[in-house]
Design a protein around this motif. Structure first.
Motif, short mmCIF file in Angstrom:
data_model
loop_
_atom_site.label_atom_id
_atom_site.label_comp_id
_atom_site.label_asym_id
_atom_site.label_seq_id
_atom_site.Cartn_x
_atom_site.Cartn_y
_atom_site.Cartn_z
N ASN A 104 5.84 4.55 0.93
CA ASN A 104 4.46 4.03 0.87
C ASN A 104 3.79 4.15 2.25
O ASN A 104 4.22 3.51 3.22
N PRO A 105 2.72 4.96 2.35
CA PRO A 105 2.08 5.17 3.65
C PRO A 105 1.54 3.88 4.27
O PRO A 105 1.50 3.76 5.49
N GLU A 106 1.18 2.91 3.42
CA GLU A 106 0.68 1.65 3.98
C GLU A 106 1.79 0.86 4.67
O GLU A 106 1.55 0.19 5.67
N ARG A 107 2.99 0.94 4.13
CA ARG A 107 4.13 0.27 4.77
C ARG A 107 4.42 0.94 6.13
O ARG A 107 4.73 0.27 7.10
N ILE A 108 4.34 2.26 6.15
CA ILE A 108 4.61 2.99 7.40
C ILE A 108 3.58 2.62 8.46
O ILE A 108 3.91 2.37 9.62
N GLN A 109 2.32 2.53 8.03
CA GLN A 109 1.24 2.16 8.95
C GLN A 109 1.48 0.75 9.53
O GLN A 109 1.37 0.52 10.73
N GLU A 110 1.86 -0.15 8.63
CA GLU A 110 2.11 -1.54 9.04
C GLU A 110 3.31 -1.60 9.99
O GLU A 110 3.28 -2.30 11.01
N GLN A 143 0.39 0.35 -5.96
CA GLN A 143 0.36 0.64 -7.40
C GLN A 143 0.46 2.14 -7.63
O GLN A 143 1.13 2.58 -8.55
N LYS A 144 -0.17 2.91 -6.75
CA LYS A 144 -0.14 4.37 -6.90
C LYS A 144 1.31 4.88 -6.84
O LYS A 144 1.73 5.69 -7.64
N TYR A 145 2.06 4.35 -5.89
CA TYR A 145 3.44 4.81 -5.74
C TYR A 145 4.41 3.98 -6.59
O TYR A 145 5.59 4.27 -6.65
N ASN A 146 3.89 2.90 -7.20
CA ASN A 146 4.72 2.02 -8.01
C ASN A 146 5.96 1.56 -7.26
O ASN A 146 7.09 1.67 -7.73
N LEU A 147 5.74 1.08 -6.03
CA LEU A 147 6.86 0.64 -5.20
C LEU A 147 6.76 -0.86 -4.99
O LEU A 147 5.71 -1.36 -4.60
N LEU A 148 7.83 -1.51 -5.23
CA LEU A 148 7.86 -2.95 -5.07
C LEU A 148 8.16 -3.29 -3.62
O LEU A 148 9.12 -2.77 -3.05
N TYR A 149 7.33 -4.16 -3.05
CA TYR A 149 7.60 -4.55 -1.67
C TYR A 149 7.75 -6.06 -1.56
O TYR A 149 6.82 -6.80 -1.86
N VAL A 150 8.89 -6.50 -1.15
CA VAL A 150 9.12 -7.90 -0.83
C VAL A 150 9.94 -7.92 0.47
O VAL A 150 11.02 -7.34 0.52
#
Ligand SMILES: C[S@@+](CC[C@H](N)C(=O)[O-])C[C@H]1O[C@@H](n2cnc3c(N)ncnc32)[C@H](O)[C@@H]1O
Length: 204
Positions: A102-108, A45-52
């Motif tokens: 998105n840093p969470e995507r990079i971590q994953e 939500q912070k980065y407002n990036l849609l992930y699918v």
């Protein structure tokens, strides 16, 4: 703060609506994904990036359509959990770079890479894809909102070398007509090859 959150949700809803209209992600798929905690987080939500994520059979078909091989360097722009470059390395021995803001995507993606057995072939960078140098790529993969695709086209045609293959899941590039279009499990994938001489109308 409340107003900001409302605006973010509004923008995201508009983007989701445009995804649905274009047939990329139907509303049911998106809702199912958005309810998964891993893809609906405060960071998102912070980065407002849609992930699918792209379903694995569609990833496999995208790599086949691009005829990926061990000489290739694949850039996945908006790489999510990293499945596209990781699969390209595992199946074809290609090298890959995944870019996601998105840093969470990079971590994953990095966690998936550690388990993948191709740790030396792939890297993930937390970066804006619009600030990424694309000149070394031989294949580019995309699963991005239509408005992002439109904005990205001139950069692709400016920075990529002639002969570079571009494969997109779900969205096309307007009046740059694809070389091939395929249906896979109800999804559409597109292939373009960067031409030697880019027509003026495609440069903007
Ligand atoms: C629909 S997902 C696709 C993920 C992956 N490519 C796949 O097909 O499974 C789009 C991804 O692009 C990322 N993204 C959107 N805009 C971006 C930008 N400007 N720079 C970097 N990443 C971006 C999002 O964080 C999200 O992970």
């Amino acid at each position: 703060m409340k107003l900001q959150r409302t605006l973010i949700l509004l923008v995201t809803s508009v983007s989701v609506a445009s995804l649905s209209v274009s047939g990329c992600i139907n509303a049911r798929d998106f809702e199912a994904d958005a309810q998964t905690p891993a893809v609906n987080t405060t960071e998102q939500q912070k980065y407002n990036l849609l992930y699918v994520p792209t379903p694995q059979p569609v990833v496999d078909a995208m790599l086949q359509l691009a005829q990926v091989n061990s000489d290739d360097l694949i850039y996945d722009l908006g790489s999510g959990d990293g499945r596209i470059p990781i699969t390209a390395a595992q199946k074809y021995g290609a090298r890959g770079v995944g870019i996601d803001l998105n840093p969470e995507r990079i971590q994953e993606a990095n966690a998936n890479l550690q388990r993948s057995g191709v740790v030396n072939n792939v890297e993930f960078r937390q970066q804006d894809l619009f600030e990424t140098d694309l000149s070394k790529a031989s294949v580019v993969t995309l699963y991005l909102l239509p408005e992002v695709m439109t904005k990205l086209r001139p950069k692709l045609l400016q920075e990529l070398r002639p002969g570079t293959r571009i494969v997109s899941h779900a969205f096309d590039m307007g009046d740059w007509k694809p070389q091939q279009v395929q249906e896979v499990d109800g999804r559409t994938i597109y292939l373009w090859v960067v031409p030697e001489n880019v027509p003026q109308n495609l440069r903007q």
